[in-house]
Scaffold this active site. Structure first.
Site, PDB file in Angstrom:
ATOM      1  N   ASP A 175       0.838  -1.193   0.000  1.00 38.73           N
ATOM      2  CA  ASP A 175       0.000   0.000   0.000  1.00 38.73           C
ATOM      3  C   ASP A 175       0.876   1.247   0.000  1.00 38.73           C
ATOM      4  O   ASP A 175       1.964   1.252   0.581  1.00 38.73           O
ATOM      5  CB  ASP A 175      -0.906   0.023   1.233  1.00 38.73           C
ATOM      6  CG  ASP A 175      -0.123   0.113   2.528  1.00 38.73           C
ATOM      7  OD1 ASP A 175      -0.029   1.218   3.111  1.00 38.73           O
ATOM      8  OD2 ASP A 175       0.422  -0.929   2.969  1.00 38.73           O
ATOM      9  N   SER A 176       0.385   2.297  -0.663  1.00 38.27           N
ATOM     10  CA  SER A 176       1.067   3.595  -0.707  1.00 38.27           C
ATOM     11  C   SER A 176       2.498   3.412  -1.213  1.00 38.27           C
ATOM     12  O   SER A 176       2.689   2.859  -2.297  1.00 38.27           O
ATOM     13  CB  SER A 176       1.007   4.248   0.674  1.00 38.27           C
ATOM     14  OG  SER A 176       1.321   5.618   0.609  1.00 38.27           O
TER      15      SER A 176
END
Length: 301
Positions: free
Chosen positions: A148-149
């Protein structure tokens, strides 16, 4: 379960911002301690066990669902701008991912900036994949990447590097990925009023820490400038109201133009990495179900 899109996630992010604004000189260690609370947004998963890895190339935790196919694995790289976050802040999300995918998830603590600028994060992730191939007897097609991210960036970049070496993994999942090291997306301004976590000034600081003077278009650090001709099947999720939305949409467009197998899910009105509210928000649960169905299909093709 709440019918809101993020059920407390926005408030948690806002609390991080208030702490940072109240202490503008907060040390890197202080920021890391603050973001260890990220897991508070996530419900504790059931039917999954955890164990620390004793001899992996980096500190890592196995998240093993009670009903899973142990002949495959997902390597998970956490978010946090390459600077904060850890396998502990993302343990519960990784556990939920494991149960939805019916696959063990190996969530790793890659080296973080600024002590270890790019390419340390990708090097660590690639070394973990090769270690799993050697010690667990896995083929490249038995391994998937997820993150994620900033971890979504690392997952994609690591999969590309392995693919270029002839060791293409089965699939990649990037949730709310941060790809653009130039921080040039129009959504940064368009969605500034909605996104409680990510803003342009913070991205610029973290970009400087991870690149340490390297060009922001470095292909291995910025997938928007990478050669995607060997990209494995990839699923990207984002929210219409994220400041990083355009990172996901531009990457998906480039992958499609390169003829790659790319799937893009855009959730309306949700926060950055809205999946962190899994178990507490319908949007997060829906996304994890979509991811799980997709990953299982990729492993059985």
């Amino acid at each position: 379960m709440s019918d809101s899109q993020d059920d407390g996630l926005r408030e948690l992010y806002a609390s991080f911002t208030r702490r940072l604004e109240a202490e503008p000189e907060m040390s890197i260690d202080g920021m890391r301690a603050l973001f260890e609370q990220w897991h508070l947004a996530t419900a504790e998963p059931t039917d999954v066990t955890y164990r620390e890895s004793a001899d992996a190339p980096v500190p890592a935790t196995w998240c093993v669902p009670l009903r899973s196919d142990d002949s495959r694995v997902i390597i998970y790289t956490h978010g946090g701008g390459f600077v904060v976050g850890s396998r502990h802040s993302h343990r519960k999300l990784a556990g939920h991912l494991a149960t939805r995918c019916a696959t063990p998830v190996f969530v790793i603590d890659y080296r973080r900036a600024p002590e270890h600028p790019y390419p340390a994060q990708v090097e660590d992730t690639v070394s973990v994949a090769k270690w799993l191939m050697k010690t667990e007897g896995l083929a490249p097609a038995d391994i998937a990447f997820a993150g994620d991210s900033a971890g979504g960036n690392i997952a994609v970049s690591s999969a590309l590097r392995l693919s270029q070496e002839g060791l293409a993994p089965a699939a990649v999942v990037a949730m709310s990925p941060w790809f653009d090291m130039e921080n040039s997306a129009g959504s940064l301004d368009e969605n500034a009023q909605y996104d409680a976590m990510v803003d342009q000034s913070t991205l610029k600081i973290m970009t400087g820490l991870v690149l340490n003077g390297q060009p922001p278009r470095t292909p291995g650090a910025n997938p928007l400038y990478a050669d995607l001709s060997a990209l494995p099947p990839t699923l990207v999720t984002t929210s219409q109201h994220e400041t990083l939305r355009d990172d996901a949409t531009r990457f998906a467009a480039r992958a499609k133009a390169a003829g790659r197998d790319i799937t893009l899910f855009i959730e309306p009105n949700a926060q950055h990495v809205f999946q962190m509210a899994v178990g507490r928000a319908i949007a997060a649960d829906r996304s994890l179900e979509q991811i799980g169905e997709w990953v299982r299909a990729m492993f059985t093709r």
